[in-house]
Design a protein around this motif. Structure first.
Motif, PDB file in Angstrom:
ATOM      1  N   GLU A 109      13.041  -4.007  -5.994  1.00  0.00           N
ATOM      2  CA  GLU A 109      13.161  -2.570  -6.250  1.00  0.00           C
ATOM      3  C   GLU A 109      14.564  -2.288  -6.762  1.00  0.00           C
ATOM      4  OE1 GLU A 109      12.153  -0.537  -2.694  1.00  0.00           O
ATOM      5  OE2 GLU A 109      10.188  -1.496  -2.512  1.00  0.00           O
ATOM      6  N   MET A 110      14.679  -2.154  -8.052  1.00  0.00           N
ATOM      7  CA  MET A 110      15.985  -1.886  -8.656  1.00  0.00           C
ATOM      8  C   MET A 110      16.107  -0.391  -8.924  1.00  0.00           C
ATOM      9  SD  MET A 110      16.382  -5.156 -11.219  1.00  0.00           S
ATOM     10  CE  MET A 110      16.538  -6.819 -10.526  1.00  0.00           C
ATOM     11  N   PRO A 111      17.287   0.182  -8.802  1.00  0.00           N
ATOM     12  CA  PRO A 111      18.613  -0.433  -8.734  1.00  0.00           C
ATOM     13  C   PRO A 111      19.118  -0.750  -7.322  1.00  0.00           C
ATOM     14  CG  PRO A 111      18.862   1.899  -8.995  1.00  0.00           C
ATOM     15  CD  PRO A 111      17.381   1.646  -8.998  1.00  0.00           C
ATOM     16  N   ALA A 112      18.307  -0.513  -6.294  1.00  0.00           N
ATOM     17  CA  ALA A 112      18.794  -0.821  -4.946  1.00  0.00           C
ATOM     18  C   ALA A 112      19.088  -2.309  -4.798  1.00  0.00           C
ATOM     19  CB  ALA A 112      17.756  -0.377  -3.914  1.00  0.00           C
ATOM     20  N   VAL A 113      18.261  -3.127  -5.428  1.00  0.00           N
ATOM     21  CA  VAL A 113      18.452  -4.578  -5.397  1.00  0.00           C
ATOM     22  C   VAL A 113      18.953  -5.033  -6.767  1.00  0.00           C
ATOM     23  CG1 VAL A 113      17.343  -6.809  -5.007  1.00  0.00           C
ATOM     24  CG2 VAL A 113      16.597  -4.802  -3.706  1.00  0.00           C
ATOM     25  N   ARG A 114      19.981  -5.902  -6.780  1.00  0.00           N
ATOM     26  CA  ARG A 114      20.502  -6.469  -8.024  1.00  0.00           C
ATOM     27  C   ARG A 114      20.279  -7.978  -8.025  1.00  0.00           C
ATOM     28  NH1 ARG A 114      26.535  -4.033  -8.305  1.00  0.00           N
ATOM     29  NH2 ARG A 114      26.617  -5.165  -6.315  1.00  0.00           N
ATOM     30  N   MET A 115      20.294  -8.548  -9.229  1.00  0.00           N
ATOM     31  CA  MET A 115      19.975  -9.966  -9.347  1.00  0.00           C
ATOM     32  C   MET A 115      20.825 -10.597 -10.438  1.00  0.00           C
ATOM     33  SD  MET A 115      16.214 -11.592 -10.210  1.00  0.00           S
ATOM     34  CE  MET A 115      16.021 -13.267 -10.811  1.00  0.00           C
ATOM     35  N   GLY A 116      21.259 -11.829 -10.211  1.00  0.00           N
ATOM     36  CA  GLY A 116      21.944 -12.633 -11.206  1.00  0.00           C
ATOM     37  C   GLY A 116      21.304 -14.012 -11.257  1.00  0.00           C
ATOM     38  N   VAL A 117      21.503 -14.754 -12.354  1.00  0.00           N
ATOM     39  CA  VAL A 117      20.851 -16.057 -12.540  1.00  0.00           C
ATOM     40  C   VAL A 117      21.891 -17.071 -13.010  1.00  0.00           C
ATOM     41  CG1 VAL A 117      19.013 -17.343 -13.691  1.00  0.00           C
ATOM     42  CG2 VAL A 117      18.685 -14.913 -13.134  1.00  0.00           C
ATOM     43  N   VAL A 118      21.902 -18.245 -12.358  1.00  0.00           N
ATOM     44  CA  VAL A 118      22.778 -19.361 -12.743  1.00  0.00           C
ATOM     45  C   VAL A 118      21.897 -20.599 -12.937  1.00  0.00           C
ATOM     46  CG1 VAL A 118      24.666 -20.861 -12.052  1.00  0.00           C
ATOM     47  CG2 VAL A 118      24.758 -18.412 -11.499  1.00  0.00           C
ATOM     48  N   GLN A 119      22.031 -21.263 -14.084  1.00  0.00           N
ATOM     49  CA  GLN A 119      21.328 -22.522 -14.361  1.00  0.00           C
ATOM     50  C   GLN A 119      22.327 -23.669 -14.229  1.00  0.00           C
ATOM     51  OE1 GLN A 119      19.330 -22.524 -18.157  1.00  0.00           O
ATOM     52  NE2 GLN A 119      18.963 -24.743 -18.132  1.00  0.00           N
ATOM     53  N   PHE A 120      21.899 -24.777 -13.600  1.00  0.00           N
ATOM     54  CA  PHE A 120      22.867 -25.860 -13.393  1.00  0.00           C
ATOM     55  C   PHE A 120      22.186 -27.225 -13.542  1.00  0.00           C
ATOM     56  CE2 PHE A 120      20.960 -25.351  -9.230  1.00  0.00           C
ATOM     57  CZ  PHE A 120      20.948 -26.619  -8.689  1.00  0.00           C
ATOM     58  N   HIS A 121      22.997 -28.221 -13.937  1.00  0.00           N
ATOM     59  CA  HIS A 121      22.697 -29.661 -13.824  1.00  0.00           C
ATOM     60  C   HIS A 121      24.010 -30.295 -13.397  1.00  0.00           C
ATOM     61  CE1 HIS A 121      24.142 -29.355 -18.006  1.00  0.00           C
ATOM     62  NE2 HIS A 121      23.116 -28.524 -18.224  1.00  0.00           N
ATOM     63  N   HIS A 122      24.719 -31.028 -14.299  1.00  0.00           N
ATOM     64  CA  HIS A 122      26.043 -31.522 -13.902  1.00  0.00           C
ATOM     65  C   HIS A 122      27.116 -30.467 -14.125  1.00  0.00           C
ATOM     66  CE1 HIS A 122      25.298 -32.666 -18.145  1.00  0.00           C
ATOM     67  NE2 HIS A 122      26.564 -32.344 -18.321  1.00  0.00           N
TER      68      HIS A 122
END
Length: 691
Positions: free
Chosen positions: A19-32
């Protein structure tokens, strides 16, 4: 690459559940190394575009850079560098042991020191669990999930969200155990008083639709000691404002320390108080038959103003003898019938026998529940009695019994000098002086104002306690708690304040959260009263809490230990939602089924699908839920754009007919995507979307 696509699908599902904007989200992709796909954002469209742009990049598993990037994202998302009251969570999805375990644990501890919760979703049976047991937050049963393969991600998504999401609650009901007594009048209008509305007992009732209704009957409202004179100009209850300083139950409060009233109340006129009223009418020779008839008409008018019961009336006629026209009773028809049959009998004016007879009637009435009712004798005469000494004795006896005496004296001034001392001996006694009997027709109300009283009852009350000053305690059942029901913010008056309905748009937020549960309706948006479209919701178990008092209360026994206010929390309506229904109307749907299902007219299964959608829409709350319809076979067609008009949607649904061709889903999904995008552009960004 295939498993990576399943991970992206998992993130898209999670995004759709927030339920935005009450909840915020970010995304990080990783390997090495790590790569920030999206900063912490409350824009679902931006996040959706970022997820669609993610590409698979092979490499080794190094978790430490990803955790370090997450910490930077959190710090960038808070301008002051402090998270405030926002909960912060890292969800780590990986299929193997980290190649940098020491660095991973070090960065994880940095995040935990900043009160960040770490959830680990570990995929694959080959990975060991030692590092991830140290990495995830406690308890592991909530913040650690182990899967056999990436195909199980969607199955565990609800459990992951239940562990990290929390929902707020509204205070829907509250009770206050203050003792309501000792009011003092105030002049300020009730709606201008600060504090929370209190529902007084014996008047406000909770109906089956969850609404508080004012039920006006003889026991409505909480009675108080104050009474006011009866007024024929106010047959409808008149509102009076008062304030008081209540005493908390179980404590003797030093009210000298409390300067402002805790509770302000609005009082309302009730019915006439119980009363025994006897009219003694002079029928001596000097009165005459015509004037006697006017006296009977005066008493008839007075009896018509009485509320019988609880008021009882009796009538005596006197000269040198006494004639009981009507006994003391609470039946108006009986008294009026006896008055119509009263006959004039001339004689000399002797008042003492009539007063003695009235005294006996009053003594006989003092039994059962009427021992303490007010008693009044009204004497109508055109002159002084011929038995002054005996009359004075009877006046003293009536006064000793607590009976109030009133006189209506008619005639010239020289003929009516002797009754004033008799009235003065009786508490509240008065003499109404009229020149002639014709003036009696306008004197009934004037006389009754001096003897009739109406009771005041508490209709509304406001409590100035701070409901959020302290934390609450759970109680098993609010209805079993003693005290006065408190209308917390969110209840509003309807229909001239006789009905209070629950609309939590302005409700009091309760600073207590509970885990999100996909199987439960949101606790903050469910309606307990009858909905405008007559949709009846399934009852959910209420949340019950109590509120302790706003600090120590000075008393001889120490402090107030019992909670002053107890509240009842309950769910409300469905959360806002954009829903696109894609309906397959191709004949292939019919012919591809077994013969046992496809017998009959072509398209019968399309009708089954339409019936399912119709039932689905009837379970939704409007305008919170907007629904759109896309019909598809070998091509897609928008039958109904997103709308809160249920009838419009159902009309378009009814028009869907089976069509030749194969079922091609891609065009329908594209139209649905466009519909949801336009809804966000139209100001519904942040609302939940579903397909």
């Amino acid at each position: 690459q295939e498993d990576f696509a399943k991970s992206v699908g998992f993130l898209e599902f999670v995004l759709g559940s927030l339920e935005m904007p009450a909840v915020r989200m970010g995304v990080v992709q990783f390997h090495h190394q790590s790569k920030v796909i999206s900063e912490v954002s409350d824009d679902p469209d931006h996040l959706r575009r970022c997820l669609k742009g993610m590409a698979y990049e092979p490499g080794e598993t190094r978790v430490a850079p990803a955790l370090e990037s997450a910490g930077v994202l959190f710090r960038n998302a808070s301008p002051s560098g402090q998270p405030g009251d926002r909960k912060r969570v890292v969800v780590l999805v990986t299929d193997g042991d980290p190649n940098d375990p020491e660095e991973t644990l070090r960065h994880a501890q940095i995040l935990k020191d900043e009160n960040v919760v770490i959830v680990v979703v570990q995929v694959g049976a080959d990975a060991t669990h030692r590092v991830f047991d140290l990495l995830s937050s406690r308890p592991c049963s909530t913040y650690q999930h182990r899967l056999a393969d990436y195909g199980d991600l969607m199955d565990v998504s609800a459990e992951v969200l239940k562990g990290v999401l929390e929902v707020g609650t509204w205070v829907k009901r509250a009770r206050c155990n203050l003792n309501m007594a000792d009011f003092g009048r105030v002049a300020k209008p009730m709606d201008e008083e600060d504090g929370e509305e209190l529902l007084v007992r014996k008047g406000w009732e909770l109906d089956d639709d969850g609404r508080w209704c004012w039920v006006a009957h003889e026991r409505s409202g909480m009675p108080i000691v104050d009474c006011i004179p009866w007024d024929p100009k106010h047959p409808v209850p008149k509102k009076v404002l008062m304030q008081r300083k209540p005493i908390a139950n179980g404590a003797k409060v030093n009210m000298g320390l409390q300067t402002d009233p805790w509770i302000s109340v609005q009082l309302e006129r009730d019915g006439q108080k119980p009363l025994d009223l006897i009219f003694c009418v002079d029928s001596s020779m000097s009165v005459g038959r015509e004037e006697f008839s006017k006296a009977m008409l005066f008493i008839t008018n007075a009896v018509m103003c009485l509320e019988m019961p609880p008021v009882q009336a009796g009538v005596l006629c006197f000269h040198h003898e006494v004639n009981q026209v009507s006994p003391l009773c609470g039946d108006r028809d009986t008294v009026l019938s006896r008055l119509r049959g009263a006959a004039f009998e001339p004689g000399e004016t002797c008042m003492a026998p009539a007063l003695r007879h009235a005294s006996a009637m009053m003594m006989g009435s003092k039994s059962g529940t009427r021992k303490r009712q007010k008693q009044v004798v009204i004497v109508l005469t055109d002159g002084n009695p011929n038995d002054l000494a005996d009359t004075e004795v009877e006046v003293k006896e009536l006064t000793r019994q607590g009976v109030q005496l009133g006189f209506v004296q008619l005639g010239h001034e020289t003929a009516r000098q002797g009754l004033g001392p008799f009235a003065a001996k009786s508490p509240g006694g008065q003499v109404l002086k009229l020149q002639q009997y014709s003036e009696l027709s306008c004197a009934a109300h004037q006389l009754l104002r001096t003897v009739l009283e109406v009771e005041l009852k508490v209709r509304r009350a406001k409590c100035s306690l701070d409901l959020l000053a302290h934390e609450y305690q759970a109680v098993p059942n609010l209805d079993s708690v003693q005290g006065h029901e408190m209308l917390v913010p969110g209840w509003r008056a309807k229909d001239d304040q006789n009905i209070m309905v629950w609309e939590p748009g302005e409700a009091l937020p309760f600073h207590q959260v509970e885990p999100w549960d996909p199987d439960c309706l949101p606790a903050s948006r469910r309606l307990l009263s009858l909905l405008p479209d007559e949709v009846v919701l399934q009852e959910q178990p209420p949340l019950l809490w109590t509120h302790p008092p706003p600090g120590p209360v000075p008393s001889e026994q120490g402090c107030q230990t019992d909670p002053v206010v107890k509240v009842h929390l309950a769910p409300f309506r469905q959360l806002p939602l954009d829903l696109v229904v894609c309906l397959d109307s191709s004949l292939l749907l019919h012919y591809s089924q077994p013969a046992s299902l496809s017998e009959g007219a072509p398209g019968v299964l399309v009708d089954y699908a339409k019936d399912f959608v119709q039932r689905l829409v009837h379970e939704m709350h409007v305008p919170e839920v907007n629904v759109a319809l896309v019909n598809f076979h070998d091509r897609a067609e928008i039958m109904c754009p997103l709308t809160a008009d249920r009838e419009t949607f159902l009309a378009q649904l009814e028009s869907v007919a089976p069509a030749p061709g194969e079922a091609r889903l891609a065009p329908a999904l594209w139209e649905a995507y466009n519909l949801l995008g336009h809804a966000a552009d139209g100001g519904r960004a942040g609302w939940a979307s579903s397909l």
